[in-house]
Design an enzyme around this catalytic site. Sequence first.
Site, mmCIF file in Angstrom:
data_model
loop_
_atom_site.group_PDB
_atom_site.id
_atom_site.type_symbol
_atom_site.label_atom_id
_atom_site.label_comp_id
_atom_site.label_asym_id
_atom_site.label_seq_id
_atom_site.Cartn_x
_atom_site.Cartn_y
_atom_site.Cartn_z
ATOM 1 N N LYS A 279 3.872 20.843 -9.011
ATOM 2 C CA LYS A 279 3.535 19.458 -8.728
ATOM 3 C C LYS A 279 2.067 19.244 -9.084
ATOM 4 O O LYS A 279 1.167 19.639 -8.334
ATOM 5 C CB LYS A 279 3.790 19.157 -7.243
ATOM 6 C CG LYS A 279 3.752 17.667 -6.879
ATOM 7 C CD LYS A 279 2.355 17.232 -6.570
ATOM 8 C CE LYS A 279 2.295 15.733 -6.291
ATOM 9 N NZ LYS A 279 0.929 15.208 -6.361
ATOM 10 N N SER B 255 -8.211 20.217 -1.253
ATOM 11 C CA SER B 255 -9.162 19.981 -0.178
ATOM 12 C C SER B 255 -8.734 20.681 1.112
ATOM 13 O O SER B 255 -7.562 20.997 1.316
ATOM 14 C CB SER B 255 -9.302 18.480 0.087
ATOM 15 O OG SER B 255 -8.111 17.972 0.688
ATOM 16 N N GLU C 218 -6.051 27.845 -1.508
ATOM 17 C CA GLU C 218 -7.458 27.899 -1.921
ATOM 18 C C GLU C 218 -8.033 26.507 -1.730
ATOM 19 O O GLU C 218 -7.610 25.564 -2.408
ATOM 20 C CB GLU C 218 -7.634 28.351 -3.362
ATOM 21 C CG GLU C 218 -9.110 28.533 -3.688
ATOM 22 C CD GLU C 218 -9.399 28.814 -5.139
ATOM 23 O OE1 GLU C 218 -9.966 27.921 -5.809
ATOM 24 O OE2 GLU C 218 -9.051 29.909 -5.610
ATOM 25 N N CYS D 258 -14.577 24.179 -7.345
ATOM 26 C CA CYS D 258 -14.766 24.718 -5.992
ATOM 27 C C CYS D 258 -15.689 25.927 -5.994
ATOM 28 O O CYS D 258 -16.178 26.333 -4.943
ATOM 29 C CB CYS D 258 -13.422 25.061 -5.351
ATOM 30 S SG CYS D 258 -12.333 26.053 -6.374
ATOM 31 N N GLU E 86 -19.012 19.704 1.259
ATOM 32 C CA GLU E 86 -18.714 19.893 -0.156
ATOM 33 C C GLU E 86 -18.993 18.594 -0.910
ATOM 34 O O GLU E 86 -18.404 17.558 -0.631
ATOM 35 C CB GLU E 86 -17.263 20.309 -0.356
ATOM 36 C CG GLU E 86 -16.940 20.650 -1.801
ATOM 37 C CD GLU E 86 -15.523 21.179 -1.982
ATOM 38 O OE1 GLU E 86 -15.321 22.058 -2.835
ATOM 39 O OE2 GLU E 86 -14.615 20.701 -1.262
#
Length: 448
Positions: free
Chosen positions: A110, A161, A182, A216, A314
């Site tokens: 997906k 996220s 992750e 990331c 972040e």
Amino acid sequence: MRDLRGWLVKNLEEVLGALTSEGGRTREDALFGECWFVCDSLGFWARRSRHYLADRRIRSRSPIMRGRTIRVRYAPRGVIGVIAPWNFPLALGFGDAIPALMAGNAVVLKPSGITPLSSLLVERAWREIGAPDGVFAVATGRGEVGSALVDAADMIMFTGSVDTGRKIAERAARRLTPVSLELGGKDPMIVLRDADLDRAAAVATQFAFWHSGQICMSVERAYVEDPVYDSFVAKVLERTQSLRQGAGGPAGSAEVGAMVTSEQAELVASHIADAVAKGARVLAGGKPRPGPGRFFEPTVLVDVDHGMRVMTEETFGPVLPIMRVADADEAVRLANDSLYGLNSSVFSSDLTKGERIAERLQAGNACVNDAAVNAGIPAAPFGAVKESGIGTRNGPEGIRKYCSAQTVLVRRRPIPGADFLGWPNRSFATRLFERVLRLLWGRRRSSR
């Protein structure tokens, strides 16, 4: 897998076109960060999967296991749901599907609803090389498609996220579906006074602004020892001011691409505004670039501290905040003052010292005199601590996680009368075992 790699190379221009057009990135971003990684991974997993998934013989030193053999085998879980992010739709989408497929599973991928084109190209490639029907499929759509996949798959691999990862974990827990996540990062860089400052500045600039910081593993904050702080900042600023921005285009035409979404660009701007309001100074960039396209100027911030969002949340954009520290101990303390723990880096000409400091960082991964590139090593596990995720990709566990481990014990032909564990219980056997237990483990320094 090798045929699929050949298809990707043969159709490289089409693949690069999809990646640059839907992600607003430079040709080099797409080539190195996506195509190279996936082609390397296809060959790696085709070559190493059999070894990683081979039955393992377990040798027990326990006396009561005499006459028994033990082995561990790996069986595919079934259907793996891979939910990919918008920043690396190929590498973190189909890249995660490769080991799942090689482990014998079917995969439903997906992609993000923002960047689905490269995943659909791989689905086309799968058909055109004659791969088995019903084994790999792409399901496009928004969040409801991901929710349906979590409810149906036998395992979920998600990259994205922290908030979405937590929701996926909670939903998967209803069926006790295994997950590998992750999530976000706030990766620190520590620059010591004995570092090669030219090298440190080059790496900081590249990996703070590569793909407009939408990685990331980006360098999201730098801690620099006081004696070299001013020199390091000057070198970073000089490099930043020479960067060119552009999306797609011919080879070598730009270093920094565009932001993928307007929402992310707004978040970046809010982090900068918060920092400036609390005393930070903008030495370069700091705002969207005028003109067409969703470009945000590479930004360098100084006079920053941990009271600012740009140092603790972040940012996921082209922003490099640089903080002055007194020594390595302060740098480590501040680097570990975070909810995240994905990647990290230390720069020092003393490699032994650099490694010692790297080992003190609370992160799943650490580099010495480098940054970010360790995520692209298929043979080495890449995982996280804290809220940056659970599970790993790459390495032996990067494929075994897509399997159920089954331990098989086989009792060889028993020797009559030698099974002291067998019923009925006998006082002689019990006393013998008590004596053996004391002989084996009653001594403080027993090696068993």
